[in-house]
Enzyme design. Structure first.
Site, PDB file in Angstrom:
ATOM      1  N   TYR A  97       0.843  -1.194   0.000  1.00 18.85           N
ATOM      2  CA  TYR A  97       0.000   0.000   0.000  1.00 18.85           C
ATOM      3  C   TYR A  97       0.878   1.245   0.000  1.00 18.85           C
ATOM      4  CZ  TYR A  97      -3.348   3.526   1.586  1.00 18.85           C
ATOM      5  OH  TYR A  97      -4.130   4.657   1.685  1.00 18.85           O
ATOM      6  N   HIS A 138      -4.614   5.229  -2.735  1.00 18.77           N
ATOM      7  CA  HIS A 138      -5.808   6.062  -2.840  1.00 18.77           C
ATOM      8  C   HIS A 138      -5.414   7.435  -3.373  1.00 18.77           C
ATOM      9  CE1 HIS A 138      -7.157   3.252   0.505  1.00 18.77           C
ATOM     10  NE2 HIS A 138      -7.948   2.990  -0.514  1.00 18.77           N
TER      11      HIS A 138
END
Length: 242
Positions: A97, A138
């Site tokens: 991530y 994101h």
């Protein structure tokens, strides 16, 4: 930093891990790059906690870019991104991530962002090897510069996340972007199953088609009629994953 950056700047860029002494500099850079305010604990973690891969790109001693990522088991993915990987992957499968990736404005379009991203991939191949199946992140839906950067490097939009960010008290929408590596893939859709079936049929020899069609039809019938007494010695057993 306002100096004119030469086109050969990338050749003078060095990479090193962030450390505790970088906290003030990293705070200043993140304040310039991102609209989100991070707590002090976040800066301490990314510069000291070994679970983070925190890499700085430096030019003549000054930090001009950085990437922060965490490699973790798929079980630690937050709920909104829980379907990044197909359920057929084991629970110890890993993902990476990206928490942050930024470059000083004057040094953008010099390949530094790409260098940092490739360095993360190299780190993954060294530490997680082929156990890591996806890299994800994101991004604000309005951040077209970042979206274009990732799409040009084969990341694909996976989710639309309404009201994902809170920026100065205002809710903003986000996207999840994913790059699949080492054979990783999302859950199959109906279209994927159709394409897989078409590919399988294309590889069949003409003589085997009738028998295989019968076997597939029998298997399909049994899945709809579990009480059926129809049986065949050549029946197919399979499991379905969602």
């Amino acid at each position: 930093m306002t100096e004119v950056v030469p086109s050969s700047a990338l050749s003078e860029v060095s990479l090193r891990l962030l450390c505790h002494d970088d906290i003030d500099t990293v705070k200043h850079l993140c304040g310039d790059w991102f609209p989100i305010e991070y707590p002090d604990s976040w800066y301490r973690d990314i510069t000291s906690n070994k679970k983070f891969f925190s890499l700085a790109a430096t030019y003549r001693g000054a930090i001009v870019g950085m990437i922060v990522a965490e490699i973790k088991n798929r079980t630690k993915i937050h709920k909104e991104d829980g379907d990044i990987l197909a359920s057929s992957f084991s629970v110890d499968t890993q993902v990476a991530y990206i928490l942050s990736l930024g470059v000083v404005k004057e040094f953008r379009k010099h390949g530094i962002g790409s260098l940092l991203l490739e360095s993360l991939k190299d780190h993954i191949s060294t530490t997680a090897q082929d156990h890591c199946k996806a890299i994800y992140l994101h991004v604000l839906t309005t951040n077209n510069t970042a979206i274009n950067f990732y799409e040009n490097r084969d990341f694909r939009q996976h989710h639309y996340l309404p009201y994902y960010y809170s920026i100065r008290g205002v809710l903003k929408d986000g996207f999840t972007y994913v790059l699949y590596i080492n054979g990783g893939h999302p859950p199959w859709t109906i279209l994927d199953y159709i394409q897989h079936l078409g590919s399988a049929l294309a590889n069949l020899s003409p003589c085997s088609i009738p028998h295989r069609i019968y076997r597939q039809a029998h298997s399909l019938l049994c899945s709809f009629l579990p009480w059926s007494s129809i049986s065949t010695k050549g029946g197919i057993e399979y499991s379905r994953t969602m």
